[in-house]
Every structure is written in structure tokens, then in C-alpha cells.
Design an enzyme around this catalytic site. Structure first.
Site, mmCIF file in Angstrom:
data_model
loop_
_atom_site.group_PDB
_atom_site.id
_atom_site.type_symbol
_atom_site.label_atom_id
_atom_site.label_comp_id
_atom_site.label_asym_id
_atom_site.label_seq_id
_atom_site.Cartn_x
_atom_site.Cartn_y
_atom_site.Cartn_z
ATOM 1 N N ARG A 215 43.814 46.293 44.954
ATOM 2 C CA ARG A 215 44.274 46.536 46.410
ATOM 3 C C ARG A 215 44.955 47.925 45.656
ATOM 4 N NH1 ARG A 215 43.818 40.732 46.150
ATOM 5 N NH2 ARG A 215 42.586 40.745 47.702
ATOM 6 N N LYS A 246 67.631 52.042 47.548
ATOM 7 C CA LYS A 246 67.278 52.300 46.632
ATOM 8 C C LYS A 246 65.741 51.337 45.945
ATOM 9 C CE LYS A 246 68.637 56.637 48.365
ATOM 10 N NZ LYS A 246 67.644 57.412 48.845
ATOM 11 N N HIS A 326 41.269 51.835 50.488
ATOM 12 C CA HIS A 326 40.846 50.805 50.656
ATOM 13 C C HIS A 326 38.988 50.912 50.244
ATOM 14 C CE1 HIS A 326 41.413 45.988 50.084
ATOM 15 N NE2 HIS A 326 40.056 45.935 50.794
ATOM 16 N N ARG A 329 38.127 50.036 46.465
ATOM 17 C CA ARG A 329 37.876 49.027 46.009
ATOM 18 C C ARG A 329 36.787 48.706 46.512
ATOM 19 N NH1 ARG A 329 40.678 43.579 45.705
ATOM 20 N NH2 ARG A 329 39.718 42.241 47.220
ATOM 21 N N HIS A 352 38.658 37.722 45.114
ATOM 22 C CA HIS A 352 38.419 37.500 46.431
ATOM 23 C C HIS A 352 38.200 35.659 46.301
ATOM 24 C CE1 HIS A 352 37.477 41.049 49.046
ATOM 25 N NE2 HIS A 352 38.118 40.616 48.937
ATOM 26 N N TYR A 362 27.775 43.386 48.261
ATOM 27 C CA TYR A 362 26.720 43.300 47.083
ATOM 28 C C TYR A 362 25.569 43.366 47.751
ATOM 29 C CZ TYR A 362 24.874 40.168 43.139
ATOM 30 O OH TYR A 362 24.208 39.764 42.661
#
Length: 381
Positions: A215, A246, A326, A329, A352, A362
């Protein structure tokens, strides 16, 4: 039951009962306007109901409203998730309460109430399948809590299934294709960025995300101490840069499963070595506590700045997909699926524990790969 006259002229009807947990004697009471036979009958009914609620540990007739349930459940839920998940859940419940009254008693909730609600927002409404499913899952989570607390005996949402509309089903393949980039598209983007020295950092980040499945927040939080020469220890995500102090706050990963060690292919190792040279030249040092992917300002490149660059890239590289941090990924999952790696190993690599999107990509990629095998066999001469 006995009656006590109050100073204001009203009457308090009292009764004793045994606490089911401590077995100690306790008292309940109700206050009514009169001391008549009819009032005594009403008081007796009210007192019995109170005692029944307090003594029946399997009781499922507690009069708690849907909003009261939400507040009670959410107070616990928000301690287990990241702030942005809490914000998303609040938005979901706002949508629920726009259709189902807040004062609805939980004990009166049934399947039809939620079926009608889901029909309203999805079947005959304009919300997407994925967002409608998210709303349903939130309700399911909350009502499971209500069952645990014995406010209700069963969850009316648990057996509801949202069926994808026909037009969405027809567009499903196209949508899945747009969730990840093909290898040639990745290379096209990287080559374009490498043409200018000012965008080479973006090129390294994109390629590293593609090769690791991190991520963006996980990539931002990487420090040199997390790299051992062959793998990276993913142990956090980065918060927002505080302009006043900062400083940047490193927080925990999204889930427990997100804490993981990711083994690196040689090209990913090379990217880190190139980045080390870049950082030393630009900032004069590379310390173990330094973040890895630093901008010219000496802080990790923000996700907003990165995504702005991607919007420009989308046009410059003529990519017919929505580019975001994303997508790389998802592209990593696609890459591993094409290599016929087991789903479980892919899930472990990307961190996951419950990977709906990973599973969809998949299955989508492996189906496409199987189709290509048949095409190849059919074209044998």
C-alpha cells in the site's frame, strides 16, 4: 409490591427482585399519578416487565433503538479500526438513517425492513454494487453485536444476499480489467517518467509498488532499518505531515495481517540501492531511521502529490484506466496470478487476511490465462 406517596403528590410503586448475577436483593420502582386499583394493575405490569428485563439473561425484548445500538456498537468498533474506516462507517450509517428511522426498536427489526432498504439504494436505486455491499456488511457487523448482547435472537441481515444487476454483470469484466495495469502499461509509464530527472523518484516508487504489492502508506513508512538487503519489514503506515511541528507520525499497519516481511526480487533491491545513492546526494546522509522514498523536501512523497502526478500521467501516456496509488497493488496481484502462484501465498505477500478484491483479481486473471491456453491450442497448425 408496596406503594410510597411522594411529596409531589404522585405515587411510587416498588418491588424487590433477586439480581441474577449477584443474587442480592434489589429494588425497582415506577411512578404513577394515582393510587387506584387500575393504577396498581398498571404498576404491576410495568414492574414485572422491568424485573423480567433485569433478570432474564437470555432476554431479547430490551427496548433499544437502532440509533442507540449504533452508538453503543460504534464506540467499540472505532477502537479496532483506522480513523478513515470510522469516517467511512459514519457515512454508511448516515445513509441507513436516511431511510430507516433512528427510533426504530431493534427488537422489531426484520428481514423485510433491510430488503426494502437495499432495494431502495441498489436494486431500484443508483448506488453501486460494491458500496451497497459495504453498507450491508456494516449492518451485518452491527447486528451481530446486537445478537451477542442478546438485544435480538438472530441477525436479520446475515442471510440477505445482494444480487448484482444485469447491466453491472455485463460490465464486470471491463471493470475488473480497469483495476490493474498490464506489464506493457507499467513499462510505458516508467519509461515516460525516467525521461526527466525530476520524475525519476515517481518511476522508482511505481516500479517498487508493482514489484512488492505494498500500500502507498506502507511504502511511505519504510525506513532503511526495515531493509536487510534481501527483504523489507512492513511494520507501519504513515500519517499526515504536520506543517506546524514539521513531523510525521508513523502508525500501525492497516490490519494485523499487514505486518509482514516481503522478499524482494533483484530489481526491487536495485531500486532501493538507486534510491540510497539519490538520497545521499540530495540530503547528505542515509541513516537507519531515515525514511526511504524521500522527496526533495526531505520527507516521504505525499499520496496527494503522487496521485496528482498520476492524473497527468494518465493523459500523457494515454492510459484508458483511472490511475491511483492503489492500482499498482492490484497490478502486483495480477502479476502473481499470471505466474500461477497460489492464492494463499499472494494474500500473505500483500498482507490480506480477508481479500475480496485480491480474490476477484486472481479469479479474473486466471480465467483469462486459461482462455489464452485454449486459444493457443486451437491455433496449433
Amino acid at each position: 409490591m408496596w406503594v410510597e406517596k411522594l411529596k409531589n403528590g404522585k405515587f411510587k410503586y416498588c418491588e424487590r427482585y433477586a439480581d441474577p448475577y449477584t443474587e442480592k436483593t434489589k429494588k425497582v420502582s415506577v411512578t404513577l399519578e394515582k393510587d387506584t386499583a387500575q393504577a396498581k394493575k398498571q404498576a404491576l405490569e410495568l414492574l414485572n416487565e422491568k424485573i423480567n428485563n433485569l433478570t432474564n439473561t437470555d432476554n431479547v425484548t430490551i427496548k433499544i433503538t437502532l440509533y442507540e445500538l449504533y452508538e453503543e456498537w460504534f464506540a467499540r468498533y472505532k477502537t479496532t479500526v483506522k480513523p478513515w474506516s470510522s469516517i467511512a462507517t459514519k457515512k454508511v450509517m448516515k445513509k441507513v438513517f436516511s431511510s430507516i428511522p433512528k427510533e426504530t426498536l431493534v427488537k422489531n427489526l426484520d428481514r423485510n425492513i433491510f430488503l426494502n432498504f437495499l432495494d431502495e439504494i441498489y436494486t431500484f436505486g443508483n448506488l453501486s454494487y460494491s458500496y451497497s455491499t459495504q453498507i450491508k456488511n456494516t449492518l451485518n457487523n452491527m447486528l451481530n453485536y446486537a445478537v451477542e448482547r442478546k438485544y435480538i435472537s438472530k441477525n436479520p441481515v446475515s442471510i440477505i444476499k445482494i444480487r448484482r444487476k444485469k447491466d453491472e454483470e455485463e460490465n464486470y469484466k471491463k471493470k475488473m480489467d480497469s483495476k490493474f495495469l498490464e506489464k506493457d502499461e507499467i513499462i510505458k509509464i516508467i519509461n515516460f517518467l525516467n525521461q526527466k530527472q525530476t520524475t525519476q523518484l515517481h518511476a522508482r516508487i511505481i516500479e517498487f509498488l508493482w514489484l512488492t504489492g505494498l500500500r502507498y502508506g506502507e511504502l511511505q513508512a519504510l525506513q532503511w532499518r526495515d531493509f536487510d538487503g534481501a527483504s523489507i519489514d512492513v511494520n507501519g503506515t504513515l500519517g499526515v505531515y504536520d506543517q506546524t511541528t514539521k513531523s510525521i507520525t508513523k502508525t500501525s499497519t492497516k490490519t494485523i495481517a499487514s505486518n509482514r516481511v516481503v522478499d524482494l526480487p533483484q530489481r526491487a533491491i536495485d531500486i532501493l540501492e538507486e534510491t540510497k545513492i539519490y538520497n545521499k546526494a540530495l540530503h547528505g546522509h542515509v541513516l537507519s531511521n531515515d525514511y526511504i522514498f524521500l522527496s526533495r523536501r526531505g520527507i516521504p512523497l505525499s499520496i496527494s502529490a503522487f496521485n496528482r502526478k498520476l492524473k497527468i500521467l494518465q493523459k500523457n501516456c494515454n492510459i484508458d484506466k483511472t490511475l491511483s496509488s492503489h492500482i499498482f497493488r492490484h497490478s502486483h496481484v495480477s502479476l502473481l496470478a499470471e505466474l500461477n502462484l497460489p492464492l494463499k501465498s499472494i494474500m500473505e505477500r500483500v498482507g490480506h487476511s480477508n481479500a475480496n478484491t485480491t480474490l476477484k483479481i486472481y479469479n479474473h486473471v486466471t480465467k483469462k490465462t486459461r482462455a489464452e491456453v485454449i486459444d493457443a491450442l486451437n491455433n496449433i497448425k
